[in-house]
Scaffold this motif. Structure first.
Motif, PDB file in Angstrom:
ATOM      1  N   GLY A 159       0.844  -1.185   0.000  1.00 21.70           N
ATOM      2  CA  GLY A 159       0.000   0.000   0.000  1.00 21.70           C
ATOM      3  C   GLY A 159       0.879   1.233   0.000  1.00 21.70           C
ATOM      4  N   VAL A 160       0.559   2.199  -0.830  1.00 19.85           N
ATOM      5  CA  VAL A 160       1.376   3.404  -0.964  1.00 19.85           C
ATOM      6  C   VAL A 160       0.465   4.621  -0.979  1.00 19.85           C
ATOM      7  CG1 VAL A 160       3.003   4.667  -2.425  1.00 19.85           C
ATOM      8  CG2 VAL A 160       3.159   2.179  -2.258  1.00 19.85           C
ATOM      9  N   GLU A 161       0.885   5.662  -0.253  1.00 23.77           N
ATOM     10  CA  GLU A 161       0.190   6.940  -0.289  1.00 23.77           C
ATOM     11  C   GLU A 161       1.120   7.991  -0.877  1.00 23.77           C
ATOM     12  OE1 GLU A 161      -1.308   7.992   3.531  1.00 23.77           O
ATOM     13  OE2 GLU A 161      -2.985   6.564   3.443  1.00 23.77           O
ATOM     14  N   VAL A 162       0.586   8.764  -1.815  1.00 21.84           N
ATOM     15  CA  VAL A 162       1.363   9.785  -2.503  1.00 21.84           C
ATOM     16  C   VAL A 162       0.674  11.130  -2.312  1.00 21.84           C
ATOM     17  CG1 VAL A 162       2.319  10.554  -4.705  1.00 21.84           C
ATOM     18  CG2 VAL A 162       2.107   8.096  -4.223  1.00 21.84           C
ATOM     19  N   ASP A 163       1.377  12.085  -1.706  1.00 23.86           N
ATOM     20  CA  ASP A 163       0.892  13.457  -1.591  1.00 23.86           C
ATOM     21  C   ASP A 163       1.565  14.304  -2.666  1.00 23.86           C
ATOM     22  OD1 ASP A 163      -0.637  12.736   0.579  1.00 23.86           O
ATOM     23  OD2 ASP A 163       0.841  13.396   2.054  1.00 23.86           O
ATOM     24  N   PHE A 164       0.776  15.126  -3.360  1.00 23.50           N
ATOM     25  CA  PHE A 164       1.338  15.908  -4.446  1.00 23.50           C
ATOM     26  C   PHE A 164       0.595  17.224  -4.603  1.00 23.50           C
ATOM     27  CE2 PHE A 164      -1.957  13.150  -6.103  1.00 23.50           C
ATOM     28  CZ  PHE A 164      -2.702  13.967  -6.936  1.00 23.50           C
ATOM     29  N   ALA A 165       1.287  18.210  -5.181  1.00 19.48           N
ATOM     30  CA  ALA A 165       0.671  19.490  -5.501  1.00 19.48           C
ATOM     31  C   ALA A 165      -0.115  19.344  -6.799  1.00 19.48           C
ATOM     32  CB  ALA A 165       1.746  20.558  -5.649  1.00 19.48           C
ATOM     33  N   PRO A 166      -1.370  19.780  -6.849  1.00 17.21           N
ATOM     34  CA  PRO A 166      -2.218  19.530  -8.024  1.00 17.21           C
ATOM     35  C   PRO A 166      -1.702  20.164  -9.307  1.00 17.21           C
ATOM     36  CG  PRO A 166      -3.521  20.272  -6.138  1.00 17.21           C
ATOM     37  CD  PRO A 166      -2.097  20.460  -5.760  1.00 17.21           C
ATOM     38  N   ASP A 167      -1.153  21.376  -9.215  1.00 17.18           N
ATOM     39  CA  ASP A 167      -0.665  22.101 -10.392  1.00 17.18           C
ATOM     40  C   ASP A 167      -1.747  22.168 -11.463  1.00 17.18           C
ATOM     41  OD1 ASP A 167       1.065  23.519 -11.981  1.00 17.18           O
ATOM     42  OD2 ASP A 167       2.104  21.759 -12.772  1.00 17.18           O
ATOM     43  N   GLY A 168      -2.948  22.534 -11.046  1.00 15.47           N
ATOM     44  CA  GLY A 168      -4.044  22.688 -12.000  1.00 15.47           C
ATOM     45  C   GLY A 168      -4.479  21.393 -12.653  1.00 15.47           C
ATOM     46  N   GLY A 169      -4.263  20.266 -11.972  1.00 18.37           N
ATOM     47  CA  GLY A 169      -4.659  18.969 -12.513  1.00 18.37           C
ATOM     48  C   GLY A 169      -3.590  18.292 -13.348  1.00 18.37           C
ATOM     49  N   LYS A 170      -2.489  18.987 -13.632  1.00 19.08           N
ATOM     50  CA  LYS A 170      -1.456  18.418 -14.495  1.00 19.08           C
ATOM     51  C   LYS A 170      -0.677  17.301 -13.805  1.00 19.08           C
ATOM     52  CE  LYS A 170       0.195  22.537 -15.408  1.00 19.08           C
ATOM     53  NZ  LYS A 170       1.043  23.619 -15.954  1.00 19.08           N
ATOM     54  N   THR A 171      -0.516  17.401 -12.484  1.00 23.06           N
ATOM     55  CA  THR A 171       0.228  16.357 -11.776  1.00 23.06           C
ATOM     56  C   THR A 171      -0.509  15.027 -11.840  1.00 23.06           C
ATOM     57  OG1 THR A 171       1.070  18.046 -10.253  1.00 23.06           O
ATOM     58  CG2 THR A 171       1.333  15.741  -9.601  1.00 23.06           C
ATOM     59  N   ARG A 172      -1.817  15.068 -11.677  1.00 23.42           N
ATOM     60  CA  ARG A 172      -2.593  13.828 -11.759  1.00 23.42           C
ATOM     61  C   ARG A 172      -2.449  13.174 -13.134  1.00 23.42           C
ATOM     62  NH1 ARG A 172      -8.793  12.678  -9.732  1.00 23.42           N
ATOM     63  NH2 ARG A 172      -9.095  10.718 -10.852  1.00 23.42           N
ATOM     64  N   VAL A 173      -2.431  13.982 -14.164  1.00 25.47           N
ATOM     65  CA  VAL A 173      -2.244  13.439 -15.510  1.00 25.47           C
ATOM     66  C   VAL A 173      -0.891  12.761 -15.622  1.00 25.47           C
ATOM     67  CG1 VAL A 173      -2.027  14.046 -17.944  1.00 25.47           C
ATOM     68  CG2 VAL A 173      -3.803  15.113 -16.555  1.00 25.47           C
ATOM     69  N   ARG A 174       0.160  13.370 -15.061  1.00 20.00           N
ATOM     70  CA  ARG A 174       1.495  12.776 -15.124  1.00 20.00           C
ATOM     71  C   ARG A 174       1.539  11.447 -14.376  1.00 20.00           C
ATOM     72  NH1 ARG A 174       2.944  18.298 -13.652  1.00 20.00           N
ATOM     73  NH2 ARG A 174       3.563  19.451 -15.540  1.00 20.00           N
ATOM     74  N   ILE A 175       0.899  11.401 -13.212  1.00 22.92           N
ATOM     75  CA  ILE A 175       0.891  10.156 -12.437  1.00 22.92           C
ATOM     76  C   ILE A 175       0.107   9.076 -13.165  1.00 22.92           C
ATOM     77  CG2 ILE A 175       0.136   9.088 -10.277  1.00 22.92           C
ATOM     78  CD1 ILE A 175       0.655  11.740  -8.876  1.00 22.92           C
ATOM     79  N   GLU A 176      -1.032   9.443 -13.732  1.00 20.29           N
ATOM     80  CA  GLU A 176      -1.835   8.466 -14.477  1.00 20.29           C
ATOM     81  C   GLU A 176      -1.055   7.918 -15.661  1.00 20.29           C
ATOM     82  OE1 GLU A 176      -5.307  10.754 -15.381  1.00 20.29           O
ATOM     83  OE2 GLU A 176      -6.404  10.032 -13.615  1.00 20.29           O
ATOM     84  N   ARG A 177      -0.245   8.748 -16.278  1.00 22.07           N
ATOM     85  CA  ARG A 177       0.558   8.276 -17.413  1.00 22.07           C
ATOM     86  C   ARG A 177       1.596   7.251 -16.943  1.00 22.07           C
ATOM     87  NH1 ARG A 177       3.421  11.965 -22.113  1.00 22.07           N
ATOM     88  NH2 ARG A 177       4.192  10.213 -23.338  1.00 22.07           N
ATOM     89  N   VAL A 178       2.163   7.452 -15.765  1.00 20.64           N
ATOM     90  CA  VAL A 178       3.099   6.470 -15.206  1.00 20.64           C
ATOM     91  C   VAL A 178       2.380   5.154 -14.939  1.00 20.64           C
ATOM     92  CG1 VAL A 178       4.544   5.905 -13.219  1.00 20.64           C
ATOM     93  CG2 VAL A 178       4.644   8.193 -14.208  1.00 20.64           C
ATOM     94  N   LEU A 179       1.176   5.219 -14.380  1.00 25.53           N
ATOM     95  CA  LEU A 179       0.436   4.009 -14.041  1.00 25.53           C
ATOM     96  C   LEU A 179       0.040   3.219 -15.280  1.00 25.53           C
ATOM     97  CD1 LEU A 179      -1.893   5.380 -11.184  1.00 25.53           C
ATOM     98  CD2 LEU A 179       0.240   4.087 -10.952  1.00 25.53           C
ATOM     99  N   VAL A 180      -0.201   3.919 -16.393  1.00 27.32           N
ATOM    100  CA  VAL A 180      -0.552   3.232 -17.639  1.00 27.32           C
ATOM    101  C   VAL A 180       0.560   2.275 -18.050  1.00 27.32           C
ATOM    102  CG1 VAL A 180      -0.886   3.575 -20.118  1.00 27.32           C
ATOM    103  CG2 VAL A 180      -2.158   4.957 -18.502  1.00 27.32           C
ATOM    104  N   GLY A 181       1.808   2.634 -17.783  1.00 31.69           N
ATOM    105  CA  GLY A 181       2.929   1.787 -18.141  1.00 31.69           C
ATOM    106  C   GLY A 181       2.981   0.479 -17.395  1.00 31.69           C
ATOM    107  N   PHE A 182       2.191   0.335 -16.335  1.00 32.48           N
ATOM    108  CA  PHE A 182       2.176  -0.889 -15.545  1.00 32.48           C
ATOM    109  C   PHE A 182       0.821  -1.578 -15.640  1.00 32.48           C
ATOM    110  CE2 PHE A 182       5.515   1.732 -13.975  1.00 32.48           C
ATOM    111  CZ  PHE A 182       6.526   0.848 -13.644  1.00 32.48           C
ATOM    112  N   GLU A 183       0.169  -1.394 -16.773  1.00 33.17           N
ATOM    113  CA  GLU A 183      -1.118  -2.034 -17.021  1.00 33.17           C
ATOM    114  C   GLU A 183      -0.950  -3.554 -17.000  1.00 33.17           C
ATOM    115  OE1 GLU A 183      -4.661  -2.082 -20.391  1.00 33.17           O
ATOM    116  OE2 GLU A 183      -2.894  -0.836 -20.645  1.00 33.17           O
TER     117      GLU A 183
END
Length: 238
Positions: A159-183
């Motif tokens: 289990g992992v918790e990640v705290d991040f600055a939203p940066d107008g929603g751009k950070t979530r997009v970057r994280i989601e792109r990383v997760l796609v690589g581990f589909e």
């Protein structure tokens, strides 16, 4: 003599089709082969995706076909093929990324390299063989990764918790792109907003240890990530 249907698969197309139809067929087949391989890279949002690998395969086929035009009096046709191998190495090196303590993109670089080889094979006229190799590579990229995820290196439930600055929603997009690589891995996500300045992502992961380190390393490389904390850790059955 074997029937035409059999000869298409075992003989060079230059013995089966007249010019210029054979050259047109070869070029179209190179685009198809590049698309078969590139589709998998595109689905996983890799730097070299569908269009790139289609162009790599087509370009290799074009250079190889052009090499056939050279005769002993004007040059060595083999030099053209040799320069494809050299040139494609620079393109492959461009997609390899060096992060802090990690290297990524080597599989994509190898895919570019082998796609160029497929284009050369198509240009020699053995288009059906090239098609079979393209399908084999597509299966390898899909099946072998799933095998690695579930069998290689021992599975870890974390289990992992990640705290991040939203940066107008751009950070979530970057994280989601990383997760796609581990589909294909067991990844459960839960997004929460604790404040306007900080959001939290809760992950439940089930990955081999080396893939776990790779995933967390890629997330840590995102500058807006403030904190990464493992909330649980347990060995899982392989």
């Amino acid at each position: 003599m074997p029937p035409l249907f059999i000869r298409i698969f075992v003989d060079t197309w230059y013995n089966l089709l007249p010019a210029p139809w054979v050259q047109i067929a070869v070029m179209l087949m190179s685009v198809l082969c590049g698309g078969i391989v590139g589709g998998e890279r595109q689905r996983r949002e890799k730097p070299a995706g569908l269009r790139t690998l289609m162009m790599v395969c087509l370009g290799s086929a074009l250079f190889t076909t052009t090499g056939f035009a050279f005769t002993s009096s004007t040059g060595d046709s083999g030099r053209v093929a040799a320069q494809i191998v050299t040139g494609i190495g620079f393109l492959g090196a461009g997609v390899i990324l060096h992060g802090r303590g990690s290297i990524s993109g080597t599989t994509t670089a190898a895919t570019i390299w082998v796609t160029a080889a497929i284009g050369m094979l198509v240009a020699t006229g053995y288009a059906c063989a090239a098609l079979g190799v393209s399908i084999l590579i597509r299966v390898m990229l899909l099946a072998v990764r799933k095998f690695e995820v579930h069998r290689y290196g021992g599975m870890k439930a974390v289990g992992v918790e990640v705290d991040f600055a939203p940066d107008g929603g751009k950070t979530r997009v970057r994280i989601e792109r990383v997760l796609v690589g581990f589909e294909g891995a067991a990844i459960t996500t839960q997004w929460a907003s604790s404040s306007e300045e900080c959001e939290r992502l809760s992950l439940q992961l089930h990955l081999p240890q080396h893939h776990l380190h790779e995933l967390l390393g890629e997330i840590a490389d995102i500058s807006e990530v403030i904190r990464i904390e493992r909330t649980s850790y347990a060995d899982a059955s392989p």
